[in-house]
Write a protein that holds these residues in place. Structure first.
Motif, PDB file in Angstrom:
ATOM      1  N   LEU A  32      -2.816   1.514  -7.652  1.00 33.08           N
ATOM      2  CA  LEU A  32      -3.578   1.525  -6.410  1.00 33.08           C
ATOM      3  C   LEU A  32      -4.494   0.313  -6.287  1.00 33.08           C
ATOM      4  O   LEU A  32      -4.661  -0.249  -5.206  1.00 33.08           O
ATOM      5  CB  LEU A  32      -4.389   2.822  -6.299  1.00 33.08           C
ATOM      6  N   ARG A  33      -5.074  -0.122  -7.399  1.00 34.21           N
ATOM      7  CA  ARG A  33      -5.938  -1.311  -7.360  1.00 34.21           C
ATOM      8  C   ARG A  33      -5.117  -2.561  -7.060  1.00 34.21           C
ATOM      9  O   ARG A  33      -5.576  -3.451  -6.341  1.00 34.21           O
ATOM     10  CB  ARG A  33      -6.671  -1.482  -8.696  1.00 34.21           C
ATOM     11  N   CYS A  34      -3.899  -2.629  -7.596  1.00 36.56           N
ATOM     12  CA  CYS A  34      -3.025  -3.775  -7.318  1.00 36.56           C
ATOM     13  C   CYS A  34      -2.678  -3.860  -5.834  1.00 36.56           C
ATOM     14  O   CYS A  34      -2.412  -4.949  -5.315  1.00 36.56           O
ATOM     15  CB  CYS A  34      -1.744  -3.692  -8.149  1.00 36.56           C
ATOM     16  N   ALA A  35      -2.685  -2.711  -5.165  1.00 40.43           N
ATOM     17  CA  ALA A  35      -2.415  -2.686  -3.723  1.00 40.43           C
ATOM     18  C   ALA A  35      -3.705  -2.795  -2.914  1.00 40.43           C
ATOM     19  O   ALA A  35      -3.685  -2.677  -1.696  1.00 40.43           O
ATOM     20  CB  ALA A  35      -1.691  -1.395  -3.356  1.00 40.43           C
ATOM     21  N   ASN A  36      -4.839  -3.014  -3.616  1.00 40.47           N
ATOM     22  CA  ASN A  36      -6.150  -3.256  -2.983  1.00 40.47           C
ATOM     23  C   ASN A  36      -6.842  -2.022  -2.419  1.00 40.47           C
ATOM     24  O   ASN A  36      -7.706  -2.134  -1.550  1.00 40.47           O
ATOM     25  CB  ASN A  36      -6.043  -4.336  -1.896  1.00 40.47           C
ATOM     26  N   TYR A  37      -6.485  -0.822  -2.899  1.00 43.27           N
ATOM     27  CA  TYR A  37      -7.285   0.341  -2.559  1.00 43.27           C
ATOM     28  C   TYR A  37      -8.632   0.221  -3.268  1.00 43.27           C
ATOM     29  O   TYR A  37      -8.714  -0.296  -4.382  1.00 43.27           O
ATOM     30  CB  TYR A  37      -6.585   1.629  -3.002  1.00 43.27           C
ATOM     31  N   SER A  38      -9.682   0.712  -2.630  1.00 43.22           N
ATOM     32  CA  SER A  38     -11.019   0.623  -3.230  1.00 43.22           C
ATOM     33  C   SER A  38     -11.183   1.651  -4.343  1.00 43.22           C
ATOM     34  O   SER A  38     -10.472   2.667  -4.385  1.00 43.22           O
ATOM     35  CB  SER A  38     -12.090   0.854  -2.162  1.00 43.22           C
TER      36      SER A  38
ATOM     37  N   ASP B  26      -2.174  15.834   0.134  1.00 48.66           N
ATOM     38  CA  ASP B  26      -1.440  14.698   0.686  1.00 48.66           C
ATOM     39  C   ASP B  26      -2.132  13.412   0.224  1.00 48.66           C
ATOM     40  O   ASP B  26      -3.229  13.079   0.695  1.00 48.66           O
ATOM     41  CB  ASP B  26      -1.433  14.782   2.211  1.00 48.66           C
ATOM     42  N   ILE B  27      -1.517  12.702  -0.716  1.00 50.32           N
ATOM     43  CA  ILE B  27      -2.131  11.524  -1.326  1.00 50.32           C
ATOM     44  C   ILE B  27      -2.483  10.466  -0.288  1.00 50.32           C
ATOM     45  O   ILE B  27      -3.590   9.904  -0.293  1.00 50.32           O
ATOM     46  CB  ILE B  27      -1.194  10.929  -2.393  1.00 50.32           C
ATOM     47  N   LYS B  28      -1.554  10.188   0.597  1.00 49.22           N
ATOM     48  CA  LYS B  28      -1.774   9.158   1.609  1.00 49.22           C
ATOM     49  C   LYS B  28      -2.950   9.518   2.513  1.00 49.22           C
ATOM     50  O   LYS B  28      -3.798   8.671   2.826  1.00 49.22           O
ATOM     51  CB  LYS B  28      -0.509   8.978   2.454  1.00 49.22           C
TER      52      LYS B  28
ATOM     53  N   ALA C 259       0.829  -1.211   0.000  1.00 52.53           N
ATOM     54  CA  ALA C 259       0.000   0.000   0.000  1.00 52.53           C
ATOM     55  C   ALA C 259       0.862   1.258   0.000  1.00 52.53           C
ATOM     56  O   ALA C 259       0.583   2.221  -0.722  1.00 52.53           O
ATOM     57  CB  ALA C 259      -0.937  -0.012   1.210  1.00 52.53           C
ATOM     58  N   GLU C 260       1.911   1.250   0.798  1.00 50.34           N
ATOM     59  CA  GLU C 260       2.830   2.398   0.858  1.00 50.34           C
ATOM     60  C   GLU C 260       3.602   2.545  -0.454  1.00 50.34           C
ATOM     61  O   GLU C 260       3.806   3.656  -0.955  1.00 50.34           O
ATOM     62  CB  GLU C 260       3.814   2.217   2.022  1.00 50.34           C
ATOM     63  N   GLU C 261       4.021   1.409  -1.009  1.00 45.02           N
ATOM     64  CA  GLU C 261       4.769   1.429  -2.269  1.00 45.02           C
ATOM     65  C   GLU C 261       3.913   2.000  -3.401  1.00 45.02           C
ATOM     66  O   GLU C 261       4.396   2.763  -4.238  1.00 45.02           O
ATOM     67  CB  GLU C 261       5.222   0.007  -2.617  1.00 45.02           C
ATOM     68  N   ALA C 262       2.633   1.631  -3.407  1.00 46.28           N
ATOM     69  CA  ALA C 262       1.730   2.135  -4.450  1.00 46.28           C
ATOM     70  C   ALA C 262       1.621   3.653  -4.391  1.00 46.28           C
ATOM     71  O   ALA C 262       1.566   4.327  -5.423  1.00 46.28           O
ATOM     72  CB  ALA C 262       0.346   1.504  -4.287  1.00 46.28           C
ATOM     73  N   ILE C 263       1.597   4.194  -3.188  1.00 45.46           N
ATOM     74  CA  ILE C 263       1.520   5.646  -3.040  1.00 45.46           C
ATOM     75  C   ILE C 263       2.763   6.319  -3.620  1.00 45.46           C
ATOM     76  O   ILE C 263       2.668   7.353  -4.288  1.00 45.46           O
ATOM     77  CB  ILE C 263       1.342   6.023  -1.551  1.00 45.46           C
TER      78      ILE C 263
END
Length: 245
Positions: free
Chosen positions: A175-181, A199-201, A103-107
């Motif tokens: 973001l979808r690959c990291a499972n964000y909705s 702030d994206i995160k 999740a952090e890497e995707a950001i």
């Protein structure tokens, strides 16, 4: 050892009596013994098992088999196989931490993509975009239907994707690959449109007050952090239960 009836268990745990029966039916707690009059009798072990299950299901992380793993852990504990339950919880904890890393890497990937200005002015058809990004045609349709991007059409009705669209799709894919909705991604894209320095995160993990239904993936990093904390609590609980029961 203390004994409890169904209503007493429900009051202690803070749930409905029907939920007590459901947990028993699903094997999440041991089967209760019955008195001659048919009433169920629960013990201190049932109470501790309920508390463990409630912590386990507080944050239900669905991706990559994590929910299935946590259910298996609860059932192992209900069967008093505490060593198996501990092993499963430790594996769950490692996986949750890995999901946090993703999740952090995707950001970080998104940050790089946002400030990467497309140089070319090429146009692509949907099939070409699907093959280029290794994303299914159905996914592209779904993202468009959910408002994540708006694609221009030629006079014949065919969709034409620009380099800017490709960049946006790369952000969505990461973001979808990291499972964000989809809701969290849309929230972020809309915020960046009005405030490029947002702030994206923070935006990804802060659902708006008017959002009716909020899932784990709508606040992914916060949820994973809570799941990690809960996993540590469960390990301590299982160790205590192993010593006590």
């Amino acid at each position: 050892m203390e004994i409890y009836r169904t209503a007493e268990v429900a009051k202690i745990i803070g749930i409905h009596s029907n939920t007590v029966r459901l947990y028993e039916k699903l094997g999440l707690i041991p089967k209760a013994k019955r008195q001659e009059n048919g009433y169920r009798i629960f013990t201190d072990f049932h109470i501790e098992q309920f508390k463990l299950a409630r912590i386990a299901f507080q944050i239900e992380v669905l991706q990559n088999g994590l929910r299935k793993q946590i259910i298996e852990m609860i059932k192992a504990s209900a069967a008093r196989d505490f060593d198996k339950a501990l092993d499963l919880t430790k594996t769950y904890l490692r996986q949750v931490r890995l999901e946090q890393d993703h999740a952090e890497e995707a950001i970080e990937i998104v940050k790089q993509l946002i400030y990467d200005d497309p140089q070319a002015n090429s146009m692509y058809k949907r099939k070409e975009v699907s093959e280029y990004l290794n994303v299914s045609m159905d996914a592209l349709r779904n993202w468009e239907m959910n408002g994540l991007l708006s694609v221009k059409r030629k006079e014949n009705g065919y969709r034409i994707y620009t380099e800017e669209d490709i960049k946006r799709l790369k952000i969505i894919r990461s973001l979808r690959c990291a499972n964000y909705s989809l809701e969290a991604i849309l929230r972020m894209l809309n915020e960046l449109s009005s405030n490029p320095r947002a702030d994206i995160k923070e935006v990804l993990n802060t659902p708006k007050k008017d959002e009716d239904i909020i899932s784990v993936c709508d606040k992914l990093i916060v949820s994973l952090q809570t799941a990690e904390k809960n996993a540590k609590i469960m390990i301590k609980m299982l160790q205590d239960m192993k010593n006590k029961f």
